[in-house]
Design a protein around this motif. Structure first.
Motif, mmCIF file in Angstrom:
data_model
loop_
_atom_site.group_PDB
_atom_site.id
_atom_site.type_symbol
_atom_site.label_atom_id
_atom_site.label_comp_id
_atom_site.label_asym_id
_atom_site.label_seq_id
_atom_site.Cartn_x
_atom_site.Cartn_y
_atom_site.Cartn_z
ATOM 1 N N ASN A 1 8.629 -19.725 26.927
ATOM 2 C CA ASN A 1 9.811 -19.158 27.547
ATOM 3 C C ASN A 1 10.018 -19.829 28.907
ATOM 4 O OD1 ASN A 1 7.959 -17.996 29.323
ATOM 5 N ND2 ASN A 1 8.029 -16.001 28.329
ATOM 6 N N GLU A 2 10.871 -19.238 29.731
ATOM 7 C CA GLU A 2 11.180 -19.871 31.015
ATOM 8 C C GLU A 2 9.981 -19.927 31.949
ATOM 9 O OE1 GLU A 2 12.177 -15.473 31.308
ATOM 10 O OE2 GLU A 2 12.406 -17.113 29.862
ATOM 11 N N ARG A 3 8.937 -19.151 31.639
ATOM 12 C CA ARG A 3 7.736 -19.155 32.481
ATOM 13 C C ARG A 3 6.635 -20.023 31.891
ATOM 14 N NH1 ARG A 3 9.229 -13.693 31.915
ATOM 15 N NH2 ARG A 3 10.151 -12.781 33.781
ATOM 16 N N GLY A 4 6.937 -20.737 30.815
ATOM 17 C CA GLY A 4 5.935 -21.549 30.142
ATOM 18 C C GLY A 4 5.384 -20.813 28.933
ATOM 19 N N MET A 5 4.179 -21.173 28.521
ATOM 20 C CA MET A 5 3.571 -20.538 27.353
ATOM 21 C C MET A 5 3.098 -19.136 27.708
ATOM 22 S SD MET A 5 0.397 -21.853 24.994
ATOM 23 C CE MET A 5 1.201 -23.403 24.590
ATOM 24 N N ALA A 6 3.382 -18.170 26.833
ATOM 25 C CA ALA A 6 2.983 -16.795 27.105
ATOM 26 C C ALA A 6 2.739 -16.054 25.805
ATOM 27 C CB ALA A 6 4.056 -16.072 27.923
ATOM 28 N N GLY A 7 1.795 -15.122 25.837
ATOM 29 C CA GLY A 7 1.526 -14.289 24.679
ATOM 30 C C GLY A 7 2.510 -13.142 24.606
ATOM 31 N N ILE A 8 3.013 -12.853 23.416
ATOM 32 C CA ILE A 8 3.869 -11.699 23.205
ATOM 33 C C ILE A 8 3.289 -10.863 22.080
ATOM 34 C CG2 ILE A 8 5.947 -12.862 24.033
ATOM 35 C CD1 ILE A 8 6.754 -13.310 21.155
ATOM 36 N N PHE A 9 3.856 -9.679 21.887
ATOM 37 C CA PHE A 9 3.335 -8.751 20.884
ATOM 38 C C PHE A 9 4.433 -8.453 19.866
ATOM 39 C CE2 PHE A 9 1.391 -8.040 24.999
ATOM 40 C CZ PHE A 9 0.070 -8.302 24.703
ATOM 41 N N GLN A 10 4.148 -8.759 18.619
ATOM 42 C CA GLN A 10 5.089 -8.504 17.543
ATOM 43 C C GLN A 10 4.773 -7.143 16.920
ATOM 44 O OE1 GLN A 10 7.606 -10.419 16.667
ATOM 45 N NE2 GLN A 10 7.154 -12.347 17.696
ATOM 46 N N VAL A 11 5.810 -6.340 16.720
ATOM 47 C CA VAL A 11 5.625 -5.024 16.108
ATOM 48 C C VAL A 11 6.492 -4.905 14.865
ATOM 49 C CG1 VAL A 11 7.377 -3.972 17.616
ATOM 50 C CG2 VAL A 11 5.655 -2.531 16.504
ATOM 51 N N LEU A 12 5.927 -4.334 13.810
ATOM 52 C CA LEU A 12 6.654 -3.994 12.601
ATOM 53 C C LEU A 12 6.729 -2.472 12.560
ATOM 54 C CD1 LEU A 12 5.044 -6.780 11.983
ATOM 55 C CD2 LEU A 12 5.652 -6.301 9.617
ATOM 56 N N TRP A 13 7.890 -1.924 12.913
ATOM 57 C CA TRP A 13 8.042 -0.476 12.973
ATOM 58 C C TRP A 13 8.005 0.098 11.563
ATOM 59 C CZ3 TRP A 13 7.119 1.235 17.560
ATOM 60 C CH2 TRP A 13 7.541 0.536 18.691
ATOM 61 N N GLY A 14 7.172 1.140 11.394
ATOM 62 C CA GLY A 14 7.045 1.768 10.089
ATOM 63 C C GLY A 14 8.282 2.548 9.692
ATOM 64 N N GLN A 15 8.544 2.596 8.382
ATOM 65 C CA GLN A 15 9.717 3.271 7.847
ATOM 66 C C GLN A 15 9.309 4.345 6.836
ATOM 67 O OE1 GLN A 15 13.181 2.101 8.859
ATOM 68 N NE2 GLN A 15 11.602 1.713 10.382
ATOM 69 N N PRO A 16 10.196 5.320 6.565
ATOM 70 C CA PRO A 16 9.891 6.321 5.529
ATOM 71 C C PRO A 16 9.611 5.641 4.187
ATOM 72 C CG PRO A 16 11.834 6.973 6.811
ATOM 73 C CD PRO A 16 11.497 5.571 7.224
ATOM 74 N N GLY A 17 8.618 6.133 3.488
ATOM 75 C CA GLY A 17 8.264 5.565 2.200
ATOM 76 C C GLY A 17 7.242 4.454 2.277
ATOM 77 N N GLY A 18 6.801 4.109 3.474
ATOM 78 C CA GLY A 18 5.730 3.126 3.629
ATOM 79 C C GLY A 18 6.171 1.716 3.923
ATOM 80 N N GLY A 19 7.468 1.448 4.017
ATOM 81 C CA GLY A 19 7.925 0.102 4.345
ATOM 82 C C GLY A 19 7.935 -0.148 5.840
ATOM 83 N N PHE A 20 8.302 -1.374 6.211
ATOM 84 C CA PHE A 20 8.336 -1.764 7.614
ATOM 85 C C PHE A 20 9.603 -2.554 7.913
ATOM 86 C CE2 PHE A 20 3.909 -1.327 6.457
ATOM 87 C CZ PHE A 20 3.370 -0.613 7.519
#
Length: 289
Positions: free
Chosen positions: A19-38
């Protein structure tokens, strides 16, 4: 872990990007859904609406502390909100304070012990759990150098953690020269780059450890005896060391360095003539007594 308290488990993972600050760690989230999907993975954001990044405004923070981020979610400070304790390539640990319903303070705080940064030797791998069954949350971690390390929390239940320095509850594996012959039968414990999981595996009421590792198995090429292997490798190493000496010598001429570089490439390809290498890893189970 249900990050946003909606009754559906979510999946959280670390990654990195530019990104604009160079290399950086980010966090990916898969929000859970009704019925077990994401839902599709999206960067986890702070309350400022920007992706969470370790100390994004601190230019003095080394790049190694901002990449290869490894998150674990827990109510670290006992306030009823899920927090994030994260590791990184550099080996330190940071806390993103939770503010409830999947929201997190945008600025991370470095975890310390006795006023000093709490660190392992690269690739901090946090796992938050009450390891000693005293009612408060401790911090365990794997490390690039191997082993399993425990930082005991002495604060007590419901209080902001006070951590002791790390101590090894499983020692780092033996140091092995890169490329040294190693067979699976020679292994008696985890190697390097350990990653851990804590659970009661056998249902006896005690916490056990699963430890993953990384190892390179090295054996003679098909048809070679160990004696022939060692003889050929010794001769190969002599030639390799000559090339390294030329390439590392500032007084070497350009033509000499070009020739040495070409020979190094050839030597690399020749290894398969006498040696078989296999990069792999294992999972080790430690049952607590």
């Amino acid at each position: 872990m249900d990050l946003n308290n909606d009754g559906h488990p979510d999946i959280l993972s670390g990654s990195y990007s530019w990104n604009e600050r160079g290399m950086a760690g980010i966090f990916q989230v898969l929000w859970g859904q009704p019925g077990g999907g994401f839902k599709q993975p999206t960067p986890l954001q702070g309350t400022d609406g920007k992706p969470l990044i370790i100390l994004p405004d601190d230019k003095k923070t080394p790049t190694l502390a901002r990449i290869c981020t490894r998150p674990t979610a827990a109510d670290w400070d006992g306030d009823g909100h899920i927090d994030l304790v994260v590791g990184n390539f550099g080996g330190s640990f940071y806390l993103f304070k939770g503010e409830g319903k999947g929201k997190f303070a945008p600025k991370a705080t470095k975890l310390t012990s006795g006023g000093k940064a709490l660190e392992v030797r690269h690739h901090s791998d946090p796992f938050v759990i009450d390891w000693d069954a005293d009612g408060d949350l401790d911090l365990l971690s794997g490390a690039s150098g191997g082993g399993v390390h425990w930082a005991e929390n002495t604060a007590g239940k419901g209080k902001a953690p006070t951590l002791k320095p790390f101590k090894a509850i499983i020692a780092s594996g033996p140091k092995r020269e890169y490329g040294a012959m190693l067979k699976e039968a020679d292994l008696d414990g985890p190697g390097s780059d350990t990653r851990i999981w804590v659970d009661d595996i056998n249902g006896d009421g005690k916490l056990d450890l699963l430890v993953g590792d990384s190892v390179q198995l090295v054996s003679p090429a098909k048809g070679l005896t160990e004696k022939e292997y060692h003889k050929q490798k010794a001769a190969w190493k002599v030639e390799k060391d000559k090339c390294i000496a030329i390439l590392s010598n500032r007084k070497s001429k350009k033509a000499e360095k070009r020739a040495a570089g070409k020979k190094m490439n050839n030597l690399h390809n020749q290894r398969k003539d006498f040696e078989i290498t296999k990069s792999t890893g294992y999972v080790w189970l430690y049952l607590q007594k």
